[in-house]
Design an enzyme around this catalytic site. Structure first.
Site, short mmCIF file in Angstrom:
data_model
loop_
_atom_site.label_atom_id
_atom_site.label_comp_id
_atom_site.label_asym_id
_atom_site.label_seq_id
_atom_site.Cartn_x
_atom_site.Cartn_y
_atom_site.Cartn_z
N GLY A 46 0.84 -1.21 0.00
CA GLY A 46 0.00 0.00 0.00
C GLY A 46 0.87 1.25 0.00
O GLY A 46 1.99 1.23 0.49
N GLU A 56 2.05 -7.30 -5.39
CA GLU A 56 2.31 -8.49 -6.22
C GLU A 56 3.56 -9.24 -5.75
O GLU A 56 4.57 -8.61 -5.43
CB GLU A 56 2.49 -8.01 -7.66
CG GLU A 56 2.29 -9.05 -8.72
CD GLU A 56 0.86 -9.56 -8.79
OE1 GLU A 56 0.70 -10.71 -9.14
OE2 GLU A 56 -0.07 -8.80 -8.48
N THR A 71 5.41 1.90 5.92
CA THR A 71 3.99 1.62 6.16
C THR A 71 3.51 2.58 7.24
O THR A 71 4.23 2.82 8.22
CB THR A 71 3.69 0.19 6.63
OG1 THR A 71 2.35 0.13 7.14
CG2 THR A 71 4.61 -0.31 7.73
N ILE A 72 2.30 3.09 7.05
CA ILE A 72 1.78 3.96 8.11
C ILE A 72 1.60 3.17 9.40
O ILE A 72 1.56 3.74 10.48
CB ILE A 72 0.44 4.63 7.70
CG1 ILE A 72 -0.66 3.59 7.44
CG2 ILE A 72 0.63 5.56 6.52
CD1 ILE A 72 -2.06 4.19 7.39
N ASP A 73 1.49 1.83 9.29
CA ASP A 73 1.22 0.99 10.48
C ASP A 73 2.41 0.89 11.44
O ASP A 73 2.24 0.48 12.60
CB ASP A 73 0.81 -0.42 10.05
CG ASP A 73 -0.56 -0.47 9.39
OD1 ASP A 73 -1.17 0.60 9.22
OD2 ASP A 73 -1.01 -1.57 9.05
N GLY A 106 -4.37 0.57 11.01
CA GLY A 106 -3.45 -0.21 11.86
C GLY A 106 -3.97 -1.62 11.90
O GLY A 106 -4.81 -1.97 12.73
N ARG A 129 -3.29 7.77 4.75
CA ARG A 129 -2.25 7.31 3.82
C ARG A 129 -1.93 8.32 2.74
O ARG A 129 -0.89 8.22 2.09
CB ARG A 129 -2.70 6.00 3.16
CG ARG A 129 -2.18 4.84 3.90
CD ARG A 129 -2.52 3.50 3.39
NE ARG A 129 -2.72 3.31 1.97
CZ ARG A 129 -3.12 2.14 1.46
NH1 ARG A 129 -3.33 1.12 2.27
NH2 ARG A 129 -3.30 2.00 0.18
O1 F6P Z 1 -0.84 -1.48 5.86
C1 F6P Z 1 -1.26 -0.18 5.68
C2 F6P Z 1 -2.76 -0.12 5.64
O2 F6P Z 1 -3.13 1.22 5.45
C3 F6P Z 1 -3.47 -0.71 6.84
O3 F6P Z 1 -3.49 0.18 7.93
C4 F6P Z 1 -4.83 -0.99 6.29
O4 F6P Z 1 -5.49 -2.04 6.95
C5 F6P Z 1 -4.52 -1.39 4.88
O5 F6P Z 1 -3.28 -0.83 4.54
C6 F6P Z 1 -5.58 -0.90 3.95
O6 F6P Z 1 -5.29 -1.36 2.70
P1 F6P Z 1 -6.44 -1.55 1.62
O7 F6P Z 1 -6.75 -0.20 1.13
O8 F6P Z 1 -5.81 -2.40 0.57
O9 F6P Z 1 -7.58 -2.21 2.32
#
Ligand code: F6P
Length: 347
Positions: A11, A73, A126-128, A171, A277
């Protein structure tokens, strides 16, 4: 003259372009050309790339997203044709190394590439903030600032209308954003995936605030949280995608609080989602990402492949990819301890 490849995987998050630029600038200083593969490893096995230089990266420092596009991917997951195609592209471009900017699972893919003979250097994003082996990842600081600002804004309206305002942050596996933004935004209750939510304890905290004249309450809940006695995450599956998009635990909490005391509270839910994000990176993320990009090039050119660049105790360093892949970093015990002081983290 050397040549390296670079890609952004998984992401997106704020700071990816700053990392690309940081890598290009250091590479140019070291007389090395850079090829950017589009949409992560997809661009490698499909051989879709663009040449990167100072001229096409000088103005991307503060831009959100990734000029290369992102995808999760993984060509090394069982499909030999895709894996062979990825290795062939790497050789065709006569690259010395590949820089993989990604989160947990992308660091696993990076290790697979390394094991297939592609020298790789990882950059954690990652923002997480849950990548093992580094104190912090690109994007976390910006996401926390965005979430904290959202809490500030929701507080004034919650206060004016005596609402119980539930703010659902991102998160997936751990509550880094919820805890950090909860502290920064002065939340009254913070609920995270680390500890199953006890709804009656949350209700008790809201009541005790009311007894003390505080008619409003701000509850921050991480999207990956679950309820006591029912370890199920909230979200939806989309066709063709192998994972669940998380969302809905905030609404589920509101329903449970309503069931606890029907009609007592004005419950309101805000899911701040992908706002966390998007947009320009914070100054801290710009600096971190630029330095990670530059260091990754040094590692790539100086035999440091098989590693991920990292921050440890405030210094840029490296961690072996094999110590990172397949692991997640839980919220630091000291941060959780401090969060208990400022908020009611267990309800
Ligand atoms: O890993 C980063 C993140 O923003 C998580 O916090 C979130 O669960 C996920 O990606 C969301 O991704 P998507 O938009 O693919 O659901």
């Amino acid at each position: 003259m050397g040549s390296i490849g670079i890609m952004t995987c998984g992401g997106d998050c704020p700071g990816l372009n700053a990392a690309i630029r940081g890598a290009v600038y250091r590479a140019s200083e070291r007389h090395t050309t850079v090829v950017g593969f589009q949409y992560g490893f997809e661009g490698l096995y499909q051989d879709r790339s663009i040449p990167l230089d100072r001229e096409n990266t000088w103005d991307i420092l503060n831009r959100g997203g990734s000029i290369l596009g992102c995808s999760g991917e993984n060509p090394f997951r069982g499909d030999d044709a895709a894996a062979d195609a990825a290795v062939a592209t790497f050789k065709r471009h006569k690259l010395d190394a590949l820089i993989v900017i990604g989160g947990n699972s992308s660091m696993g893919t990076a290790l697979s590439a390394e094991e297939r003979g592609i020298p790789v250097v990882g950059i954690p994003k990652t923002i997480d903030n849950d990548v093992e082996g580094t104190d912090v990842t690109i994007g976390f600081d910006t996401a926390v600032a965005t979430a904290a600002e959202a809490i500030d804004r929701l507080r004034t309206t919650a206060e004016s209308h005596s609402r119980v305002m539930i703010v659902e942050t991102m998160g997936r596996d751990f509550g880094w954003i919820a805890v950090a933004a909860g502290i920064a935004g002065g939340a009254d209750i913070v609920l995270t995936p680390e500890e199953p939510v006890d709804v009656s304890a949350v209700g008790k905290t809201i009541r005790s605030r009311q007894d003390r004249g505080k008619e409003f309450t701000i509850i921050v809940i991480g999207e990956g949280a679950t309820f006591k006695g029912k370890a199920v995450q909230y979200g939806s599956h989309r066709p063709g995608e192998g994972y669940m998009h998380l969302s809905g635990v905030g609404a589920a909490l509101a329903d449970r609080l309503e069931a606890l005391e029907p009609g007592r509270w004005k419950l309101t839910v805000s899911v701040i989602g992908h706002l966390q994000r998007g947009g320009p990176p914070s100054a801290t993320d710009r600096i971190l990402a630029s330095r990670f990009g530059a260091r990754a090039v040094d590692e790539a050119l100086d035999g440091g492949h098989g590693n991920m660049v990292a921050v440890r105790d405030g210094r840029i360093t490296v961690t072996p990819l094999r110590e990172v892949a397949g692991k997640l970093k839980a919220v630091d015990a000291g941060l959780l301890r401090d969060a208990h002081t400022f908020t009611s983290t267990t309800g």
